[in-house]
Scaffold this motif. Structure first.
Motif, PDB file in Angstrom:
ATOM      1  N   ILE A 188       0.876  -1.178   0.000  1.00 12.70           N
ATOM      2  CA  ILE A 188       0.000   0.000   0.000  1.00 12.70           C
ATOM      3  C   ILE A 188       0.913   1.228   0.000  1.00 12.70           C
ATOM      4  CG2 ILE A 188      -1.722   1.311   1.289  1.00 12.70           C
ATOM      5  CD1 ILE A 188      -2.408  -1.431   2.722  1.00 12.70           C
ATOM      6  N   ILE A 189       0.794   2.074  -1.007  1.00 11.86           N
ATOM      7  CA  ILE A 189       1.518   3.347  -0.980  1.00 11.86           C
ATOM      8  C   ILE A 189       0.510   4.418  -0.593  1.00 11.86           C
ATOM      9  CG2 ILE A 189       2.823   5.038  -2.334  1.00 11.86           C
ATOM     10  CD1 ILE A 189       3.689   2.662  -4.111  1.00 11.86           C
ATOM     11  N   VAL A 190       0.753   5.020   0.562  1.00 14.05           N
ATOM     12  CA  VAL A 190      -0.134   6.080   1.046  1.00 14.05           C
ATOM     13  C   VAL A 190       0.365   7.399   0.471  1.00 14.05           C
ATOM     14  CG1 VAL A 190      -1.052   7.269   3.061  1.00 14.05           C
ATOM     15  CG2 VAL A 190      -0.528   4.812   3.183  1.00 14.05           C
ATOM     16  N   LYS A 191      -0.518   8.067  -0.282  1.00 14.51           N
ATOM     17  CA  LYS A 191      -0.125   9.327  -0.918  1.00 14.51           C
ATOM     18  C   LYS A 191      -0.718  10.497  -0.139  1.00 14.51           C
ATOM     19  CE  LYS A 191      -1.678   8.086  -4.995  1.00 14.51           C
ATOM     20  NZ  LYS A 191      -1.914   8.080  -6.451  1.00 14.51           N
TER      21      LYS A 191
ATOM     22  N   VAL B  89      -4.673 -14.850   8.396  1.00 13.89           N
ATOM     23  CA  VAL B  89      -3.645 -14.003   9.015  1.00 13.89           C
ATOM     24  C   VAL B  89      -3.388 -12.842   8.075  1.00 13.89           C
ATOM     25  CG1 VAL B  89      -1.239 -13.851   9.765  1.00 13.89           C
ATOM     26  CG2 VAL B  89      -2.500 -15.975  10.112  1.00 13.89           C
ATOM     27  N   ILE B  90      -3.447 -11.619   8.609  1.00 13.66           N
ATOM     28  CA  ILE B  90      -2.982 -10.461   7.837  1.00 13.66           C
ATOM     29  C   ILE B  90      -1.896  -9.804   8.684  1.00 13.66           C
ATOM     30  CG2 ILE B  90      -3.583  -8.211   6.857  1.00 13.66           C
ATOM     31  CD1 ILE B  90      -6.469  -9.254   6.543  1.00 13.66           C
ATOM     32  N   SER B  91      -0.644  -9.880   8.213  1.00 13.38           N
ATOM     33  CA  SER B  91       0.473  -9.307   8.964  1.00 13.38           C
ATOM     34  C   SER B  91       1.110  -8.177   8.169  1.00 13.38           C
ATOM     35  CB  SER B  91       1.546 -10.366   9.238  1.00 13.38           C
ATOM     36  OG  SER B  91       1.083 -11.330  10.152  1.00 13.38           O
ATOM     37  N   VAL B  92       1.192  -6.986   8.800  1.00 10.29           N
ATOM     38  CA  VAL B  92       1.962  -5.888   8.200  1.00 10.29           C
ATOM     39  C   VAL B  92       3.405  -6.094   8.617  1.00 10.29           C
ATOM     40  CG1 VAL B  92       2.375  -3.407   8.234  1.00 10.29           C
ATOM     41  CG2 VAL B  92       0.030  -4.287   8.141  1.00 10.29           C
ATOM     42  N   THR B  93       4.300  -6.208   7.644  1.00  8.06           N
ATOM     43  CA  THR B  93       5.680  -6.583   7.945  1.00  8.06           C
ATOM     44  C   THR B  93       6.699  -5.510   7.558  1.00  8.06           C
ATOM     45  OG1 THR B  93       5.706  -7.726   5.829  1.00  8.06           O
ATOM     46  CG2 THR B  93       5.258  -9.061   7.773  1.00  8.06           C
TER      47      THR B  93
ATOM     48  N   ILE C 211       3.414   0.725   3.066  1.00  9.19           N
ATOM     49  CA  ILE C 211       3.069  -0.377   3.979  1.00  9.19           C
ATOM     50  C   ILE C 211       3.088  -1.660   3.155  1.00  9.19           C
ATOM     51  CG2 ILE C 211       1.229  -1.370   5.414  1.00  9.19           C
ATOM     52  CD1 ILE C 211       0.051   1.515   5.565  1.00  9.19           C
ATOM     53  N   SER C 212       3.748  -2.707   3.662  1.00  8.51           N
ATOM     54  CA  SER C 212       3.701  -3.996   2.969  1.00  8.51           C
ATOM     55  C   SER C 212       3.374  -5.087   3.963  1.00  8.51           C
ATOM     56  CB  SER C 212       5.042  -4.325   2.316  1.00  8.51           C
ATOM     57  OG  SER C 212       5.372  -3.346   1.370  1.00  8.51           O
ATOM     58  N   GLY C 213       2.839  -6.164   3.459  1.00  8.48           N
ATOM     59  CA  GLY C 213       2.510  -7.267   4.356  1.00  8.48           C
ATOM     60  C   GLY C 213       2.127  -8.516   3.604  1.00  8.48           C
ATOM     61  N   THR C 214       1.675  -9.493   4.383  1.00 10.38           N
ATOM     62  CA  THR C 214       1.395 -10.798   3.820  1.00 10.38           C
ATOM     63  C   THR C 214       0.055 -11.302   4.338  1.00 10.38           C
ATOM     64  OG1 THR C 214       2.432 -12.941   3.387  1.00 10.38           O
ATOM     65  CG2 THR C 214       2.606 -12.124   5.619  1.00 10.38           C
TER      66      THR C 214
ATOM     67  N   GLU D  19      -2.222   3.842  -3.450  1.00  6.72           N
ATOM     68  CA  GLU D  19      -2.004   2.922  -4.579  1.00  6.72           C
ATOM     69  C   GLU D  19      -1.882   1.547  -3.953  1.00  6.72           C
ATOM     70  OE1 GLU D  19       1.477   3.535  -7.077  1.00  6.72           O
ATOM     71  OE2 GLU D  19       0.791   5.632  -7.276  1.00  6.72           O
ATOM     72  N   PHE D  20      -2.477   0.562  -4.577  1.00  7.18           N
ATOM     73  CA  PHE D  20      -2.556  -0.758  -3.950  1.00  7.18           C
ATOM     74  C   PHE D  20      -2.091  -1.826  -4.915  1.00  7.18           C
ATOM     75  CE2 PHE D  20      -5.262  -4.527  -2.812  1.00  7.18           C
ATOM     76  CZ  PHE D  20      -4.690  -4.774  -1.577  1.00  7.18           C
ATOM     77  N   LYS D  21      -1.199  -2.683  -4.446  1.00  8.51           N
ATOM     78  CA  LYS D  21      -0.773  -3.840  -5.251  1.00  8.51           C
ATOM     79  C   LYS D  21      -0.962  -5.102  -4.431  1.00  8.51           C
ATOM     80  CE  LYS D  21       2.990  -1.633  -7.275  1.00  8.51           C
ATOM     81  NZ  LYS D  21       4.373  -1.547  -6.870  1.00  8.51           N
ATOM     82  N   HIS D  22      -1.522  -6.115  -5.053  1.00  6.61           N
ATOM     83  CA  HIS D  22      -1.784  -7.370  -4.352  1.00  6.61           C
ATOM     84  C   HIS D  22      -1.326  -8.493  -5.257  1.00  6.61           C
ATOM     85  CE1 HIS D  22      -4.263 -10.666  -2.708  1.00  6.61           C
ATOM     86  NE2 HIS D  22      -4.173 -10.013  -1.579  1.00  6.61           N
ATOM     87  N   ARG D  23      -0.460  -9.366  -4.757  1.00  3.41           N
ATOM     88  CA  ARG D  23       0.067 -10.457  -5.587  1.00  3.41           C
ATOM     89  C   ARG D  23      -0.416 -11.795  -5.057  1.00  3.41           C
ATOM     90  NH1 ARG D  23       3.911  -7.019  -5.246  1.00  3.41           N
ATOM     91  NH2 ARG D  23       4.545  -7.954  -3.273  1.00  3.41           N
ATOM     92  N   ARG D  24      -1.087 -12.556  -5.926  1.00  2.27           N
ATOM     93  CA  ARG D  24      -1.495 -13.915  -5.571  1.00  2.27           C
ATOM     94  C   ARG D  24      -0.292 -14.834  -5.739  1.00  2.27           C
ATOM     95  NH1 ARG D  24      -7.348 -15.010  -5.037  1.00  2.27           N
ATOM     96  NH2 ARG D  24      -7.966 -12.902  -4.518  1.00  2.27           N
ATOM     97  N   LEU D  25       0.162 -15.466  -4.675  1.00  6.56           N
ATOM     98  CA  LEU D  25       1.296 -16.372  -4.779  1.00  6.56           C
ATOM     99  C   LEU D  25       0.795 -17.798  -4.550  1.00  6.56           C
ATOM    100  CD1 LEU D  25       3.787 -13.911  -3.097  1.00  6.56           C
ATOM    101  CD2 LEU D  25       3.682 -14.493  -5.496  1.00  6.56           C
ATOM    102  N   ASP D  26       1.377 -18.551  -3.629  1.00  9.59           N
ATOM    103  CA  ASP D  26       1.008 -19.969  -3.507  1.00  9.59           C
ATOM    104  C   ASP D  26      -0.450 -20.172  -3.103  1.00  9.59           C
ATOM    105  OD1 ASP D  26       3.668 -20.357  -3.994  1.00  9.59           O
ATOM    106  OD2 ASP D  26       4.199 -20.854  -1.934  1.00  9.59           O
ATOM    107  N   PRO D  27      -1.129 -21.150  -3.724  1.00  9.66           N
ATOM    108  CA  PRO D  27      -2.477 -21.516  -3.272  1.00  9.66           C
ATOM    109  C   PRO D  27      -2.419 -22.268  -1.937  1.00  9.66           C
ATOM    110  CG  PRO D  27      -1.942 -22.530  -5.415  1.00  9.66           C
ATOM    111  CD  PRO D  27      -0.684 -21.945  -4.864  1.00  9.66           C
TER     112      PRO D  27
END
Ligand SMILES: [Zn+2]
Ligand SMILES: [Zn+2]
Length: 387
Positions: A190-193, A234-238, A255-258, A290-298
């Motif tokens: 998440i990029i906070v503008k 689980v939503i963790s800001v890392t 802000i980034s997280g998993t 601005e928001f980016k979300h990446r789908r990784l392992d199922p």
């Protein structure tokens, strides 16, 4: 049915391969030395067919049984190491500073090689075994790339099986369960503008640091207030980055997280709601995101028939009580999940004893586990492809 004593000899040889691989770790898809070591060993066992260069440095090798025609099952090992400076103090420590086998993939590769040596000598099964040596498990979706390059259809694989060592579980024990066994993995940024300015005049700015703080707290309520308490999310800001000086309110904060979950439907929920919370809070304070979300392992989901087969294979090798068939799932992710989306199969955990944890600089794969892993593969093949 073959007991553990049958596998001591090949395990002794596998421990030499394991220590060589441990001393020479490679990362991601850059496994040139590892892949040629594996291919050379396979060639020395009179394997029926070897194909290298799949997903860059992956390998598939076929062993034909002597029990007549039958299906082909896939056994998968991962080969990549991690960017960690080793601190195990073992005589076979990494010779490459900043790289080490901290997840035991050196052990996984050696156990599948050991099984290959044993199976090529005995061939007491029908059909065919496809040995799958994959790159980039840790950070590159190597399993997905091997699937995309068509290994399942090309080699006629009808079922797939995976294995991972588990520190803290006694050597000689196995753990498995039907259904979800490992979490899905998605990452977000998440990029906070805001609008930067003098720290002494905050009323002339839109402070992205304060907005970021509100967003991080807001995200905590998605699990506690937005999710069925009986489902796992689980939503963790890392990561949190902003600012350059004491007296400047910055333009941006990052802000980034998993996100980890055992319920595939919650991935959509997390993606839409993280954006909704971040955007709502930022806009409320005059900023935006601005928001980016990446789908990784199922989600890693074990299939019932194959899980039962894996349990029986492990119980051919060790006492029935040494196989926990209802192990609690982990929220950790595993890219073998991509293979389980393509074909039915099962993923099992193998005790690594009281070693340091996975991804820890002091970790080392436990060579005492080698005969158990090799013995599991062999019993599984003979169970799944009976003569
Ligand atoms: Zn790992
Ligand atoms: Zn691993």
């Amino acid at each position: 049915m073959r007991g553990i004593e049958e596998f001591r000899e090949v395990a002794t040889e596998a421990s030499e391969w394991r220590r060589y691989l441990h001393q020479n770790p490679e990362l991601d898809y850059q496994l040139q030395n590892t892949a040629s070591f594996v291919a050379e060993k396979l060639a020395s066992f009179s394997i029926n067919h070897i194909e290298t260069g799949i997903a860059e440095t992956g390998i598939v090798a076929l062993i034909q049984g002597e029990g007549g025609d039958g299906p082909t099952i896939g056994l998968r090992a991962d080969m990549d190491a991690l960017p960690i400076l080793e601190a195990s103090n073992k005589p076979w420590s990494s010779t490459i500073p900043g790289k080490m086998h901290a997840c035991g993939h050196d052990g996984h590769t050696s156990m599948l090689l050991g099984a290959a040596k044993y199976l090529t000598a005995t061939r007491n099964f029908k059909g065919c075994v496809a040995l799958i040596f994959q790159p980039a498990e840790e950070d590159g979706q190597g399993a997905q790339r091997m699937v995309q390059e068509g290994i399942m259809d090309r080699f006629g694989i009808s079922q797939v099986f995976g294995m991972h060592n588990q520190p803290g579980m006694e050597v000689g024990k196995f753990g498995i369960s039907d259904g979800p066994i490992g979490g899905a993995l998605d990452d977000f940024d998440i990029i906070v503008k805001g609008r930067g300015g003098h720290a002494a005049s905050p009323h002339r700015t839109v402070d992205p640091v304060v907005i970021a703080a509100q967003i991080i707290l807001g995200l905590q309520t998605l699990v506690s207030r937005g999710t069925d308490p009986l489902e796992s999310l689980v939503i963790s800001v890392t990561k949190l980055n902003a600012g350059t000086a004491y007296n400047i309110i910055p333009e941006h904060a990052e802000i980034s997280g998993t996100v980890r979950t055992l319920a595939p439907g919650l991935r959509d929920f997390a993606e839409t709601q993280i954006l909704a919370v971040a955007q709502g809070i930022a806009r409320g304070f005059g900023g935006d995101v601005e928001f980016k979300h990446r789908r990784l392992d199922p989600v890693t989901v074990n299939h019932t028939a194959e899980t039962n087969m894996a349990i029986k294979a492990a119980r051919n090798l060790v006492e029935p009580a040494s196989v926990d068939d209802k192990i609690r799932p982990s929220m950790g992710s595993e890219d073998f999940a991509y293979m389980l989306e393509e074909r039915p199969g099962a993923y099992i955990l193998l005790g690594n004893g009281p070693t340091a944890g996975l991804h820890n600089p002091a970790y080392d794969f436990n060579d005492e586990a080698l005969p158990y892993g090799i013995g599991y593969w062999v019993n599984l093949v003979e169970k799944a492809l009976p003569v």
